[in-house]
Scaffold this active site. Structure first.
Site, PDB file in Angstrom:
ATOM      1  CG  LEU A  42      -1.822  -1.248   1.400  1.00  0.00           C
ATOM      2  CD1 LEU A  42      -2.591  -1.175   2.715  1.00  0.00           C
ATOM      3  CD2 LEU A  42      -2.797  -1.363   0.219  1.00  0.00           C
ATOM      4  CG  ASP A  94      10.181  -5.803  -7.975  1.00  0.00           C
ATOM      5  OD1 ASP A  94       8.987  -6.085  -8.177  1.00  0.00           O
ATOM      6  OD2 ASP A  94      10.839  -5.062  -8.723  1.00  0.00           O
TER       7      ASP A  94
HETATM    8  O1  LIG Z   1       6.740  -3.309 -17.107  1.00  0.00           O
HETATM    9  P1  LIG Z   1       6.695  -4.244 -15.924  1.00  0.00           P
HETATM   10  O2  LIG Z   1       7.248  -5.584 -16.250  1.00  0.00           O
HETATM   11  O3  LIG Z   1       5.371  -4.289 -15.237  1.00  0.00           O
HETATM   12  O4  LIG Z   1       7.664  -3.610 -14.824  1.00  0.00           O
HETATM   13  C1  LIG Z   1       9.030  -3.471 -15.106  1.00  0.00           C
HETATM   14  C2  LIG Z   1       9.658  -2.661 -14.003  1.00  0.00           C
HETATM   15  O5  LIG Z   1       9.076  -1.367 -13.877  1.00  0.00           O
HETATM   16  O6  LIG Z   1       9.465  -3.344 -12.774  1.00  0.00           O
HETATM   17  C3  LIG Z   1      10.610  -3.217 -11.947  1.00  0.00           C
HETATM   18  C4  LIG Z   1      10.222  -2.581 -10.660  1.00  0.00           C
HETATM   19  O7  LIG Z   1       9.224  -3.296 -10.027  1.00  0.00           O
HETATM   20  C5  LIG Z   1      11.633  -2.440 -12.731  1.00  0.00           C
HETATM   21  O8  LIG Z   1      12.910  -2.979 -12.552  1.00  0.00           O
HETATM   22  C6  LIG Z   1      11.180  -2.550 -14.158  1.00  0.00           C
HETATM   23  O9  LIG Z   1      11.584  -1.476 -14.967  1.00  0.00           O
END
Ligand SMILES: O=P(O)(O)OC[C@@]1(O)O[C@H](CO)[C@@H](O)[C@@H]1O
Length: 318
Positions: free
Chosen positions: A233, A264
């Protein structure tokens, strides 16, 4: 051992600005950096930093800057050649920590390349503890790729199948919930926007402002068949719903440098705690500790456990 799949990896380029972003203007960058990234890659970095054996599976030619970057960083990976360049995603970072991101669509993958990627994940997953399916899908990849792969992993690996964590958005995420219960992830990690979209009960802002509402939206996804839902959130913290209860966790404010990779990192924190045998509240605590630490780091930098402060996280049943 944890396997991560990044179907649409990226070279994350971070451009640091001296002042606020001026739309339509010309601005000078004070610093630039680039890092091999994408959601599954970031999760793998955080897991490896926490001492968990990992394998990051991704498409990408050996000479691609993403793949050479992973090799240079010593992150164990399996990259399947696709004969095309991977994407670059741009982060514009303002001094107050506001980040604006522009993500490219990425190279299209043929049906044969999609099959190869799925085969590689399946093969690597036998006997692993978790497989993390993360990020957007590149153009031309079937939208239920993750749901199909989940079903295939369980069907073909049986007792040797790992638990499946899913962190995606839009139709690849929605189609996991449209699928049968046996294709549902064991853990899903939406952010507030994704939870809002999936649940349809409130806006992202309303969910962030009201953790009880977010917890009830997360519980509805557990009722629909997900094993557990870890919903981040933003700066408010995160909620976790499982078959046995739901919890809300928050962390004292941190000086934000870049929110990129915070979700992540939160997922990796959860998985590290889960691997260490923590209970659900303990997993949530480490998720929020990791997410908060990531926000204090520049660009797509990912924290190691010693940069996190789990003792500062407040966890309550909700
Ligand atoms: O375009 P997607 O695959 O949804 O997200 C990709 C991304 O934004 O996710 C990561 C951060 O969570 C970055 O390393 C990468 O650039």
């Amino acid at each position: 051992m944890i396997i991560t799949l990044t179907a649409n990896p990226s070279l994350d380029r971070t451009v640091e600005l001296a002042g606020p972003l001026a739309r339509g203007g010309v601005q000078r960058a004070t610093a630039v950096s680039a890092q091999a990234a994408g959601k599954g890659v970031n999760v793998a970095r955080a897991l490896a930093a926490g001492g968990e054996p990992v394998l990051a599976v991704l498409p990408g030619d050996a000479s691609d800057p993403v793949v050479t970057g992973l090799a240079a960083d010593g992150l164990k990976h399996l990259a399947l050649p696709i004969g095309q360049a991977l994407r670059s995603n741009i982060t514009l970072a303002e001094p107050d920590g506001t980040t604006t991101k522009v993500n490219e669509p990425g190279p299209a993958l043929s049906a044969a390349q999609q099959e190869e990627l799925a085969d590689a994940v399946l093969e690597a997953s036998a006997g692993a503890a978790w497989v993390v399916l993360a990020g957007s899908l590149p153009p031309d990849v079937v939208e239920d790729f993750y749901a199909r792969l989940t079903a295939r992993i369980r069907r073909e690996l049986g007792a040797a199948a790992p638990l499946v964590a899913l962190d995606s958005s839009g139709s690849p995420l929605a189609s996991a919930f449209a699928a049968g219960r046996e294709e549902m992830p064991d853990l899903v990690k939406p952010n507030s926007e994704e939870l809002a979209e999936l649940s349809g009960v409130a806006t992202a802002g309303e969910l962030e402002a009201d953790p009880a509402l977010a917890a009830s939206a997360a519980r509805a996804l557990v009722d629909a068949g997900a094993g557990a839902v870890l919903a981040t959130l933003g700066s408010r913290g995160a909620v976790l719903a499982t078959g046995t209860g739901s919890w809300f966790a928050s962390h004292p404010p941190v000086a934000a440098r870049s929110t990129v990779g915070a979700g992540d990192s939160a997922l990796a924190g959860y998985l590290l705690a889960h691997r260490a045998g923590s209970d659900p509240a303990g997993c949530l605590r480490q998720a929020v500790a990791h997410g908060s630490a990531a926000v204090g780091l520049p660009g797509t930098a990912i924290p190691s456990p010693d940069q996190t402060t789990p003792a500062a996280v407040n966890v309550v049943g909700i």
